[in-house]
Design an enzyme around this catalytic site. Structure first.
Site, short mmCIF file in Angstrom:
data_model
loop_
_atom_site.label_atom_id
_atom_site.label_comp_id
_atom_site.label_asym_id
_atom_site.label_seq_id
_atom_site.Cartn_x
_atom_site.Cartn_y
_atom_site.Cartn_z
N CYS A 112 0.84 -1.20 0.00
CA CYS A 112 0.00 0.00 0.00
C CYS A 112 0.87 1.26 0.00
CB CYS A 112 -0.98 -0.04 1.18
SG CYS A 112 -2.37 1.12 1.00
N HIS A 152 -3.58 -5.30 0.73
CA HIS A 152 -3.03 -5.72 2.02
C HIS A 152 -3.02 -7.25 2.14
CE1 HIS A 152 -2.70 -1.79 4.07
NE2 HIS A 152 -3.70 -1.45 3.26
N GLU A 156 -1.64 -8.97 4.38
CA GLU A 156 -1.57 -9.39 5.77
C GLU A 156 -2.93 -9.63 6.40
OE1 GLU A 156 -1.33 -4.80 5.95
OE2 GLU A 156 -0.90 -6.43 4.55
N GLY A 199 -1.57 -15.33 37.19
CA GLY A 199 -2.42 -16.40 36.69
C GLY A 199 -2.88 -16.14 35.27
N ASP A 232 0.40 -14.35 30.14
CA ASP A 232 1.77 -13.87 30.02
C ASP A 232 2.63 -14.23 31.23
OD1 ASP A 232 0.88 -12.79 27.64
OD2 ASP A 232 0.56 -10.80 28.48
N SER A 233 2.13 -13.93 32.42
CA SER A 233 2.93 -14.22 33.62
C SER A 233 3.05 -15.72 33.85
CB SER A 233 2.34 -13.53 34.85
OG SER A 233 1.11 -14.11 35.24
#
EC number: 6.3.5.2
Length: 523
Positions: free
Chosen positions: A85, A179, A181, A234, A237-238
């Site tokens: 684009c 696009h 993607e 919990g 990620d952690s």
């Protein structure tokens, strides 16, 4: 050990809302990539040493004098370049072509007629019945390339865009006005694979197993025999951060789980059972409900509640860290989108959208080094790694839960009574969604406590109790969302259960607001 960073793609961000999708697609192909601001220096590009470069789309117009331009070295680095684009337009213009504002803007679906089969379009055809190969794509542009730079050929056209794709095979420069993607472009992933693997020659080494091996090795190298502290919530990620660290350093990891009284029903016990009993991690559980609720008394403004919750978390975490005198490192579950959005990231352009309740803001005097094993990963990659590490899919694929927890799902001032009622009502809502096979059909579902009372009838008696709202949305990227059209009989069942089983709630309503104009969370 496999070098997962040996082959890598550099994505230069010109401001498109889809830019992170480009990076996620490249990672999905199995190749490492990084997302940097468009005005990166030649020195930075040389240091990164990319195998290929992608120029993203953007909201600016190349016809404007001060519009963003790619660093000239991009076209002299000797590596393949793909412009998408706006990226195609600036490539054409910077190499000697011409762009103009189009009389016919293209937004939405379009069909591209392929004029030449170059390496980018190899084996791509979405319409096998047409006389010429066609691609079903997603367009979003107001400018267009009207004259090619020397060495380029037209490879795709639409009725209103005479140069919808272009290529210079000798220099391995390619441009597409659409696009690839986004999922709306039918063969978009295949096109990106042609570029990343076929043209750039990247090997697909970016896999969950290789990422785990690399992360564990890097943690060991960084912290050695030192002890590390982690705030375990919990959340995805952690949790994945904890298991990576545990695999790398074992008992030298100390997890602090702060139970703030703003969690879902039985969530604290579930965290302890999962990570303490099943995985054998060192976990300190801190019951800080009273401390959080006391600090939140009289506060009803959403951002003030967020800041208060964040401050109390830091204070509680600080108190616990002081007891662990031998700890030298702090681990955080920072993921790549956090890095991109942070003003301190190397993109240097994005501003901080909002801070996580357990990221940043820790006292300087703690003097701890920082360990962030997920810093290179998108959320979907974190989930894949969690699955490979043995976390249950049900936990990894749970709907998003805000950092401040029920603090932003109880409207207005937060009280223990409100949280207890909300926990029970929300648990019923989620349980019934699972039973009806609707939980994974919606992107997020939760209950909101409204600080208003409503008249109800229970048996022969009149009741005057609280109101809750159910919220369920469908979305791809959480930037926009539609309210989920749950079946009436399911909503009726959920409402009846909540009113009959949760003493203190007399009315249940359903939120039918989209985003925009509403946000997904109420606060």
């Amino acid at each position: 050990m496999t070098n997962i960073h040996n082959h890598k793609i550099l994505i230069l961000d010109f401001g498109s809302q889809y830019t992170q999708l480009i990076a996620r697609r490249v990672r999905e192909i199995g190749v490492y990539c990084e997302l940097w601001a468009w005005d990166v220096t030649e020195e930075q590009i040389r240091e990164f040493n990319p195998t290929g470069i992608i120029l993203s789309g953007g909201p600016e117009s190349t016809t404007e004098e001060n519009s963003p331009r790619a660093q000239e070295y991009v076209f002299n680095a000797g590596v393949p370049v793909l412009g998408i684009c706006y990226g195609m337009q600036t490539m054409a213009m910077q190499l000697g072509g011409l762009t103009e504002t189009s009389d016919h803007r293209e937004f939405g679906y379009a069909s591209v007629d392929l004029q030449a089969t170059d390496a980018l379009f190899a084996k791509l055809n979405d319409n096998l019945t047409a006389s010429e190969p066609k691609l079903d794509v997603w367009m979003s542009h107001g400018d267009k390339v009207t004259r090619l730079a020397q060495g380029f050929q037209v490879t795709g056209i639409t009725p209103t865009c005479p140069i919808a794709a272009m290529s210079d095979e000798s220099r391995r420069f390619y441009g597409v006005q659409f696009h690839p993607e986004v999922t709306h472009t039918k063969s978009g992933l295949e096109l990106l694979t042609n570029f990343v693997v076929g043209i750039c020659g990247c090997e697909c080494k970016w896999t969950a197993e290789n990422i785990i091996e690399d992360a564990v090795a890097r943690i060991k190298e960084q912290v050695g025999d030192d002890e590390v502290i982690l705030g375990l919530s919990g959340g995805v990620d952690s949790s994945v951060t904890a298991l990576l660290l545990h695999r790398a350093i074992g008992k030298n990891l100390h997890c602090v789980f702060v139970d703030n009284g703003l969690l879902r029903l039985n969530e604290g016990d579930q965290v302890m059972e999962m990570f303490g009993d099943k995985f054998g991690l060192n976990i300190i559980r801190v019951n800080a409900e009273d401390r959080f609720l006391d600090a939140l008394k009289g506060i009803d403004e959403p951002e003030a509640k967020r800041k208060t919750i964040g401050k109390v978390f830091v204070d509680v975490f600080d108190d616990e860290s002081k007891k662990l005198t031998s700890v030298k490192w702090l681990a955080q579950g920072t993921i790549y989108p956090d890095v991109i959005e942070s003003a301190a990231s190397k993109t240097g352009k994005a501003h901080v959208i909002k801070s996580h309740h357990n990221v940043g803001g820790l006292p300087d005097y703690m003097k701890l080094g920082l360990v962030e094993p997920l810093r290179e990963l998108f959320k979907d990659e974190v989930r894949k790694i969690g699955l490979a590490l043995g976390l249950p899919a049900e936990m990894l694929n749970r709907h998003p839960f805000p950092g401040p927890g029920l603090g932003v799902r109880v409207l207005g001032e937060i009280k223990k009574e409100y949280c207890d009622l909300l926990r029970k009502a929300d648990a019923i809502f989620i349980e019934e969604l699972y039973k009806a096979d609707w939980y994974y059909k919606v992107s997020q579902a939760f209950t909101v406590f409204l600080p208003v009372k409503s008249v109800g009838v229970m048996g022969d008696g009149r009741k005057y109790d609280w109101v809750v709202s159910l919220r369920a949305v469908e979305t791809i990227d959480f930037m926009t969302a539609h309210w989920a059209h749950l079946p009436y009989d399911l909503l009726g069942k959920i409402s009846n259960r909540i009113i009959n089983e949760v003493n203190g709630i007399s009315r249940v309503v359903y939120d039918v607001s989209g985003k925009p104009p509403a946000t997904i969370e109420w606060e």
